[in-house]
Motif scaffolding. Structure first.
Motif, mmCIF file in Angstrom:
data_model
loop_
_atom_site.group_PDB
_atom_site.id
_atom_site.type_symbol
_atom_site.label_atom_id
_atom_site.label_comp_id
_atom_site.label_asym_id
_atom_site.label_seq_id
_atom_site.Cartn_x
_atom_site.Cartn_y
_atom_site.Cartn_z
ATOM 1 N N ILE A 32 0.829 -1.204 0.000
ATOM 2 C CA ILE A 32 0.000 0.000 0.000
ATOM 3 C C ILE A 32 0.865 1.256 0.000
ATOM 4 N N SER A 33 1.969 1.204 0.748
ATOM 5 C CA SER A 33 2.888 2.345 0.794
ATOM 6 C C SER A 33 3.474 2.622 -0.590
ATOM 7 N N THR A 34 3.782 1.559 -1.307
ATOM 8 C CA THR A 34 4.320 1.723 -2.668
ATOM 9 C C THR A 34 3.251 2.272 -3.603
ATOM 10 N N LEU A 35 2.014 1.827 -3.386
ATOM 11 C CA LEU A 35 0.909 2.293 -4.228
ATOM 12 C C LEU A 35 0.696 3.788 -4.104
ATOM 13 N N PHE A 36 0.739 4.313 -2.868
ATOM 14 C CA PHE A 36 0.435 5.728 -2.644
ATOM 15 C C PHE A 36 1.669 6.629 -2.591
ATOM 16 N N ARG A 37 2.809 6.081 -2.175
ATOM 17 C CA ARG A 37 3.982 6.939 -1.988
ATOM 18 C C ARG A 37 5.182 6.552 -2.836
ATOM 19 N N GLY A 38 5.084 5.452 -3.527
ATOM 20 C CA GLY A 38 6.202 5.012 -4.354
ATOM 21 C C GLY A 38 7.431 4.680 -3.527
ATOM 22 N N THR A 39 7.221 3.971 -2.392
ATOM 23 C CA THR A 39 8.317 3.635 -1.473
ATOM 24 C C THR A 39 9.445 2.910 -2.188
ATOM 25 N N VAL A 40 9.099 1.917 -3.006
ATOM 26 C CA VAL A 40 10.092 1.196 -3.823
ATOM 27 C C VAL A 40 9.549 1.092 -5.240
ATOM 28 N N LYS A 77 8.334 -0.844 -8.743
ATOM 29 C CA LYS A 77 7.457 -2.004 -8.931
ATOM 30 C C LYS A 77 8.256 -3.294 -9.019
ATOM 31 N N ALA A 78 9.418 -3.226 -9.654
ATOM 32 C CA ALA A 78 10.267 -4.414 -9.772
ATOM 33 C C ALA A 78 10.773 -4.852 -8.400
ATOM 34 N N GLU A 79 11.198 -3.869 -7.588
ATOM 35 C CA GLU A 79 11.666 -4.180 -6.233
ATOM 36 C C GLU A 79 10.518 -4.700 -5.366
ATOM 37 N N LEU A 80 9.326 -4.120 -5.573
ATOM 38 C CA LEU A 80 8.167 -4.551 -4.798
ATOM 39 C C LEU A 80 7.852 -6.026 -5.068
ATOM 40 N N LEU A 81 7.938 -6.437 -6.328
ATOM 41 C CA LEU A 81 7.666 -7.834 -6.663
ATOM 42 C C LEU A 81 8.651 -8.773 -5.968
ATOM 43 N N ILE A 82 9.910 -8.334 -5.879
ATOM 44 C CA ILE A 82 10.929 -9.141 -5.198
ATOM 45 C C ILE A 82 10.598 -9.257 -3.713
ATOM 46 N N PHE A 83 10.265 -8.102 -3.086
ATOM 47 C CA PHE A 83 9.909 -8.101 -1.664
ATOM 48 C C PHE A 83 8.660 -8.945 -1.414
ATOM 49 N N GLN A 84 7.679 -8.830 -2.311
ATOM 50 C CA GLN A 84 6.447 -9.605 -2.170
ATOM 51 C C GLN A 84 6.735 -11.105 -2.252
ATOM 52 N N ALA A 85 7.613 -11.480 -3.161
ATOM 53 C CA ALA A 85 7.960 -12.894 -3.318
ATOM 54 C C ALA A 85 8.661 -13.424 -2.067
ATOM 55 N N ILE A 86 9.607 -12.631 -1.525
ATOM 56 C CA ILE A 86 10.355 -13.051 -0.333
ATOM 57 C C ILE A 86 9.429 -13.156 0.881
ATOM 58 N N LEU A 87 8.644 -12.103 1.109
ATOM 59 C CA LEU A 87 7.737 -12.099 2.255
ATOM 60 C C LEU A 87 6.635 -13.157 2.096
ATOM 61 N N GLY A 88 6.206 -13.366 0.857
ATOM 62 C CA GLY A 88 5.192 -14.386 0.598
ATOM 63 C C GLY A 88 5.713 -15.778 0.906
ATOM 64 N N LEU A 89 6.954 -16.026 0.522
ATOM 65 C CA LEU A 89 7.568 -17.323 0.817
ATOM 66 C C LEU A 89 7.709 -17.516 2.324
ATOM 67 N N LEU A 90 8.106 -16.456 3.023
ATOM 68 C CA LEU A 90 8.241 -16.512 4.477
ATOM 69 C C LEU A 90 6.889 -16.758 5.137
ATOM 70 N N TYR A 91 5.855 -16.115 4.625
ATOM 71 C CA TYR A 91 4.492 -16.304 5.141
ATOM 72 C C TYR A 91 4.047 -17.759 4.981
ATOM 73 N N ALA A 92 4.327 -18.332 3.810
ATOM 74 C CA ALA A 92 3.946 -19.727 3.548
ATOM 75 C C ALA A 92 4.711 -20.687 4.452
ATOM 76 N N ILE A 93 6.002 -20.408 4.657
ATOM 77 C CA ILE A 93 6.826 -21.273 5.515
ATOM 78 C C ILE A 93 6.328 -21.239 6.956
#
Length: 209
Positions: A22-30, A32-48
């Protein structure tokens, strides 16, 4: 790591994932390419962490070695709805031309995790019912102990036990959804007899009590 820590951990990871997106959506924190990487890492951690919640040593130590696998229709319906809803939202967001489409990986992550946990619960018989000397243990979303001393009476209709407690609450056990139904029936009837539990007249006749 025990189940409690895994639950806290996965919820914190999910919160961090949503906040970052959401922060990236409204403020451009990172980017889009970096966001996908972070999402993948955090998503994997969530699943584990979700996997650890149901597969750690302390949780498995609570499970009876011999137990009757119990999967009523609601188990499959609820999980199919969860996976279907999150997958549908993910596809709709992915196809959306608006900026909110960057949220779609979060939906896919949750749907994928729900699917994996459902398969884990089914394959390892993590949903079950078991009969002990003075109580019945039912594990679906949570573990519920029903002590004989708190049961007011029992009714049996259409292969379903309706356990009515003295506090007015009730619990159902659908015997047609239980693995090895014949053996379970023997054990539950012995439990009823040994604890002198009241059974309605009609149910007594059906159960041969």
């Amino acid at each position: 790591m025990n189940s409690a820590k895994a639950i806290i951990g996965k919820n914190l990871v999910l919160i961090a994932l949503v906040i970052l997106t959401i922060s990236t959506l409204f403020r451009g924190t990172v980017s889009k390419a970096e966001l996908l990487i972070f999402q993948a890492i955090l998503g994997l951690l969530y699943a584990i962490l979700s996997y650890v919640e149901y597969n750690n040593t302390s949780y498995k130590a609570q499970l009876p070695v011999e137990r009757f696998a119990y999967y009523p229709g609601s188990f499959f319906t609820l999980r199919a709805l969860k996976v279907g809803i999150y997958t549908t939202f993910g596809l709709l967001l992915f196809a959306s031309p608006s900026a909110v489409k960057i949220i779609y990986p979060v939906c896919f992550i949750i749907a994928f995790t729900e699917l994996i946990i459902s398969l884990l619960k089914f394959n390892k018989k993590l949903c079950f019912v078991n009969v002990y000397a003075n109580y019945v243990l039912i594990a679906l979303e949570d573990m519920e102990k029903i002590f004989a001393s708190e049961v007011d009476y029992i009714e049996y209709r259409h292969e379903i036990f309706y356990i009515i407690k003295k506090n007015g609450r009730s619990t159902t056990i659908k015997t047609f959804s239980i693995d090895n139904q014949e053996l379970f029936m023997t054990k539950i009837l012995d439990w009823i007899r040994n604890n002198n539990i009241n059974v309605s007249a009609e149910s007594k006749q059906k159960l041969g009590l």
